[in-house]
Design a protein around this motif. Structure first.
Motif, PDB file in Angstrom:
ATOM      1  N   TRP A  13      -3.346  33.520  29.490  1.00 14.75           N
ATOM      2  CA  TRP A  13      -2.760  34.819  29.838  1.00 14.75           C
ATOM      3  C   TRP A  13      -1.262  34.749  29.586  1.00 14.75           C
ATOM      4  O   TRP A  13      -0.654  33.706  29.812  1.00 14.75           O
ATOM      5  CB  TRP A  13      -3.044  35.110  31.322  1.00 14.75           C
ATOM      6  N   ASN A  47     -10.232  37.252  30.864  1.00 17.22           N
ATOM      7  CA  ASN A  47     -10.375  35.946  31.527  1.00 17.22           C
ATOM      8  C   ASN A  47     -11.346  36.054  32.692  1.00 17.22           C
ATOM      9  O   ASN A  47     -11.345  37.062  33.415  1.00 17.22           O
ATOM     10  CB  ASN A  47      -9.012  35.487  32.062  1.00 17.22           C
ATOM     11  N   TYR A  48     -12.132  35.013  32.864  1.00 17.39           N
ATOM     12  CA  TYR A  48     -13.167  35.003  33.909  1.00 17.39           C
ATOM     13  C   TYR A  48     -13.139  33.688  34.675  1.00 17.39           C
ATOM     14  O   TYR A  48     -13.002  32.628  34.055  1.00 17.39           O
ATOM     15  CB  TYR A  48     -14.562  35.179  33.276  1.00 17.39           C
ATOM     16  N   SER A  74     -12.427  32.305  21.791  1.00 13.82           N
ATOM     17  CA  SER A  74     -12.835  32.020  23.157  1.00 13.82           C
ATOM     18  C   SER A  74     -12.735  30.533  23.451  1.00 13.82           C
ATOM     19  O   SER A  74     -12.950  29.700  22.566  1.00 13.82           O
ATOM     20  CB  SER A  74     -14.293  32.484  23.301  1.00 13.82           C
ATOM     21  N   ALA A 102     -11.457  28.587  34.802  1.00 11.13           N
ATOM     22  CA  ALA A 102     -11.660  29.895  34.161  1.00 11.13           C
ATOM     23  C   ALA A 102     -11.902  29.690  32.673  1.00 11.13           C
ATOM     24  O   ALA A 102     -11.660  28.611  32.130  1.00 11.13           O
ATOM     25  CB  ALA A 102     -10.430  30.776  34.377  1.00 11.13           C
ATOM     26  N   TYR A 103     -12.400  30.747  32.058  1.00  9.42           N
ATOM     27  CA  TYR A 103     -12.511  30.731  30.597  1.00  9.42           C
ATOM     28  C   TYR A 103     -11.949  32.031  30.036  1.00  9.42           C
ATOM     29  O   TYR A 103     -11.779  33.018  30.771  1.00  9.42           O
ATOM     30  CB  TYR A 103     -13.960  30.500  30.140  1.00  9.42           C
ATOM     31  N   ALA A 104     -11.676  32.012  28.735  1.00  7.63           N
ATOM     32  CA  ALA A 104     -11.068  33.172  28.084  1.00  7.63           C
ATOM     33  C   ALA A 104     -11.964  33.682  26.977  1.00  7.63           C
ATOM     34  O   ALA A 104     -12.596  32.900  26.262  1.00  7.63           O
ATOM     35  CB  ALA A 104      -9.713  32.776  27.501  1.00  7.63           C
ATOM     36  N   HIS A 111      -3.782  29.707  36.474  1.00  4.34           N
ATOM     37  CA  HIS A 111      -4.695  30.212  37.499  1.00  4.34           C
ATOM     38  C   HIS A 111      -5.193  29.010  38.283  1.00  4.34           C
ATOM     39  O   HIS A 111      -5.427  27.947  37.711  1.00  4.34           O
ATOM     40  CB  HIS A 111      -5.864  30.957  36.824  1.00  4.34           C
ATOM     41  N   TYR A 143      -8.109  29.270  31.078  1.00  5.68           N
ATOM     42  CA  TYR A 143      -7.433  30.524  31.404  1.00  5.68           C
ATOM     43  C   TYR A 143      -6.297  30.675  30.407  1.00  5.68           C
ATOM     44  O   TYR A 143      -5.531  29.732  30.186  1.00  5.68           O
ATOM     45  CB  TYR A 143      -6.890  30.417  32.832  1.00  5.68           C
TER      46      TYR A 143
END
Ligand SMILES: Cc1cc2nc3c(=O)[nH]c(=O)nc-3n(C[C@H](O)[C@H](O)[C@H](O)COP(=O)(O)OP(=O)(O)OC[C@H]3O[C@@H](n4cnc5c(N)ncnc54)[C@H](O)[C@@H]3O)c2cc1C
Length: 524
Positions: free
Chosen positions: A359, A298-299, A353, A370-372, A366, A357
Motif C-alpha cells: 500500500w 489488500n486482504y 498479486s 495480508a496479501y495483495a 500492516h 501487504y
C-alpha cells in the motif's frame, strides 16, 4: 576531452543494452554516461527489498503536478539513479507485452517493429532458465527464471483467479498472454539480474568501452543542426565529450524529453518561456506521457509464511547462505491478464498479486498477515505530458499523467475491483481470506469504488512514450529512432514506445536497446 564514436546517456534498461551491444564491435568507441553510481547495494540484489530503495539517494523521486482527475493528488514516481537504471529497482516481472502492441506500432508507421520482427530480438536478449524454444532464447545476456521459492499462498491466489473463470497460462510471453500463473522474473539463481550485470559488466572489459558513472549529463550540444557531444558534471567538474558519430539519449521517459528540450528541441513557445533557443520546433516532445494506473486491493489472511516474515534473521541467513527463502520473492509473484470488457484486441487488465501487504508504494505496513491483488490497467488510454520546470538541468521536470482523463479507464478499473473481490472470495483463497482492507467495506457502490480509486490509485512505475516513434507531425523520432530535424541524435529508451505496451515495460525497454544497436550497427 576524449572523443568517442557513440555516446549513450543513461545506463538503464535500454541504454546499458545499447552501449554494451555497440561495444561488441571493436571498431566503435563507446562512452556510456550515467548520473548514478556503479555500486550495487544489497537492497538492489535482494529481490524482496526493491521498495526499500524508494526515496533514497539512488532514486530520482519524480513527483507529478497535482493530478486533475485524482483529487489534485501529487503522485510519486520512483526512478532509479544507478548503473542498471530501473532494472536495478523494479519488481523484476518479465513481460514483453502483447503481440498486438508491436503489430499496432508497425501498422501505425513504426516500420520494423512488428511482433514477428521484434521476437528474434527478445530471444537474443534472453537467457531463459527454461531453455530455448519458439518464443525464448537461452544464451542471451539477460537472465530470466521462474520464482525460486514460490510462496505457499501463491497457489491459493491462483486458485481464486481460476475459480472466477480465468485459465492457467504457463507462459505470458508465449503463444498467448491471456490467463493467470506465475511470473518469470529477471533473476539469476534467486538474485536480481540487471542490465548492468548482463551488458555493462562484459562491456567494461573491452578497450573500446568507457563508462562514466556519477556523471550528470547537463546538456547535448547541437551545432549547425547536428548533435556534436554532451556537457557533463562529475564530482563538481564540468567536461565536454565529443561524439564523432552519434549521441543517443537513454535517460528514461522523464529525463530524455528534458534533455531534448534543454537542447532546443521541443515546443517552441515552451522553450522560449524558459529562455532556450529553439533548434527544432516539435510540439510532440514530452507529449503522450503514459503509464498504467495501479490499484492494489489488500486482504488479511490466515495463511502462514507471508512476506511479513521476510525481514527475520532466519530469512536473511537463508538468502545470504544460498539465495533461498522469502527474500528471493519479487513480491508480485503471480497474476496474469484478463479483459474487463469484451471486444478488445488484447487483455486490458493485469493482475499483480503476492503474499504481502502493499500500500502506498510499500511505505505503509500492516500488523497482520495480508496479501495483495494489484490491478494494473494495461489498456489505459489517458495521456499526459512532461514539461520543463526551469532551464536548470538539475531541476525536476513538470509531469502530469492525467490518469483517468478517459472515462473508459475508470470504468475498466471499477470492473477490475469487482473482479478482485470475486477472486478474494473464491476457491482456496476464499478459505484463507478474513478481511478486505482496501478498498474496504465503505466502498460498496461503483461510485464509492471510483472515489476510492481516485484517492489511492498509484501507477505501475511504467512512464513511457514522451519521445515516441512517429512522423514529424505526431512523433519525435523516426522508426530508426533518429530525432526529427537533428542529425547525429537518437533516443533509445521507454520514451520511444509509440503507445505503452500491455504489460510491464522493462523487457520492451531492453528490446529498444537491442533494436537500436542492431539498426546502428547495420548502418556500418
Ligand atoms: C519500482 C519499479 C518497479 C517496476 N517493476 C517492473 C517490473 O516488475 N517489470 C518490468 O518489466 N518493469 C518494471 N518497471 C519499469 C521498468 O523497470 C522501466 O520501464 C524500465 O527500466 C525503463 O527503462 P529506461 O531505459 O527507459 O529507463 P531507466 O531504466 O530509468 O534508465 C534511465 C537511466 O538514465 C539515467 N539518467 C537520467 N538522466 C540522466 C542524466 N541527465 N545524466 C546521466 N544519466 C541520466 C538514470 O539514472 C537511469 O539510470 C518498474 C519500475 C520501477 C521504478
Amino acid at each position: 576531452m576524449a572523443n568517442f564514436d557513440y555516446i549513450v546517456v543513461g545506463a538503464g534498461s535500454a541504454g546499458a543494452v545499447l552501449a554494451g551491444r555497440l561495444s561488441e564491435d571493436p571498431n566503435r568507441k563507446v562512452l556510456l554516461v550515467e548520473a548514478g553510481a556503479r555500486r550495487k547495494p544489497l537492497n538492489v540484489r535482494i529481490p524482496a527489498a526493491f521498495a526499500s530503495q524508494f526515496k533514497t539517494k539512488i532514486d530520482w523521486a519524480v513527483h507529478t503536478e497535482p493530478e486533475p482527475h485524482l483529487d489534485g493528488r501529487i503522485i510519486y514516481h520512483p526512478r532509479a539513479k544507478l548503473v542498471g537504471g530501473c532494472s536495478a529497482m523494479n519488481a523484476m516481472i518479465y513481460i514483453r507485452g502483447n503481440a498486438e502492441d508491436y503489430d499496432g506500432w508497425a501498422k501505425d508507421g513504426a516500420t520494423g517493429w512488428s511482433y514477428d520482427e521484434v521476437l528474434p530480438l527478445f530471444k537474443r536478449s534472453e537467457c531463459n532458465s527454461r531453455g530455448a524454444s519458439t518464443f525464448h532464447g537461452a544464451d542471451g545476456p539477460l537472465h530470466i527464471e521462474d520464482p525460486r521459492n514460490p510462496n505457499p499462498l501463491d497457489e491459493a491466489l491462483l486458485e481464486g483467479m481460476v475459480a472466477t473463470g480465468l485459465a492457467r497460462n504457463p507462459d505470458f510471453n508465449g503463444a498467448s498472454q491471456e490467463g493467470v500463473g506465475y511470473y518469470q522474473v529477471t533473476h539469476r539463481k534467486g538474485e536480481r539480474w540487471t542490465t548492468a550485470d548482463g551488458y555493462v559488466r562484459p562491456a567494461a572489459k573491452r578497450a573500446n568501452f568507457t563508462i562514466l558513472a556519477g556523471a550528470h549529463v547537463l546538456g547535448v550540444r547541437v551545432r549547425d543542426g547536428r548533435a556534436v557531444g554532451i556537457e557533463v558534471e562529475q564530482g563538481g567538474r564540468r567536461t565536454f565529450h565529443r561524439a564523432e558519430r552519434e549521441v543517443v539519449l537513454s535517460a528514461g521517459a522523464f529525463n530524455t524529453p528534458q534533455l531534448l528540450m534543454l537542447a532546443g528541441i521541443g515546443p517552441a513557445d515552451h522553450l522560449r518561456e524558459h529562455g532556450i533557443d529553439v533548434v527544432v520546433d516539435n510540439p510532440n516532445v514530452g507529449q503522450n506521457l503514459m503509464d498504467h494506473p495501479l490499484y492494489v486491493a489488500n486482504y488479511e489472511t490466515t495463511a502462514a509464511g507471508t512476506l511479513a516474515e521476510a525481514e527475520s534473521p532466519v530469512q536473511l541467513v537463508k538468502y545470504l547462505g544460498g539465495r533461498r527463502g522469502l527474500l528471493t520473492s519479487n513480491v508480485g509473484e503471480v497474476g496474469g491478464f484478463f479483459h474487463t470488457r469484451p471486444g478488445l484486441a488484447a487483455p486490458d487488465m493485469q493482475l499483480i498479486s503476492g503474499p504481502a501487504y502493499f500500500w502506498d508504494n510499500g511505505f505503509q505496513t500492516h500488523d497482520k498477515p495480508a496479501y495483495a491483488l494489484g490491478l494494473s490497467l494495461v489498456g489505459s488510454q489517458s495521456k499526459g505530458s512532461v514539461r520543463l520546470r526551469s532551464s536548470d538541468p538539475k531541476a525536476q521536470v513538470r509531469a502530469t499523467f492525467n490518469y483517468f482523463a478517459e472515462t473508459a479507464d475508470m470504468d475498466a478499473m471499477v470492473n477490475g475491483i469487482e473482479m478482485v473481490r470475486a477472486i478474494a472470495d473464491s476457491g482456496g483463497l476464499g478459505r484463507v481470506t478474513t478481511k478486505e482492507l482496501h478498498p474496504g467495506p465503505a466502498a460498496r457502490t461503483r461510485a464509492d469504488a471510483e472515489a476510492e480509486i481516485r484517492r489511492n490509485v498509484i501507477h505501475t512505475y511504467h512512464p513511457s512514450c514522451t519521445a515516441r516513434i512517429g512522423s514529424e507531425a505526431d512523433g519525435v523520432v523516426d522508426p530508426e529512432l533518429r530525432v526529427h530535424g537533428v542529425a547525429g541524435l537518437r533516443v533509445a529508451d521507454a520514451s520511444v514506445f509509440p503507445t505503452i505496451p500491455h504489460g510491464n515495460t522493462h523487457a520492451p525497454a531492453v528490446l529498444v536497446g537491442e533494436k537500436a544497436a542492431e539498426m546502428i550497427r547495420a548502418e556500418g
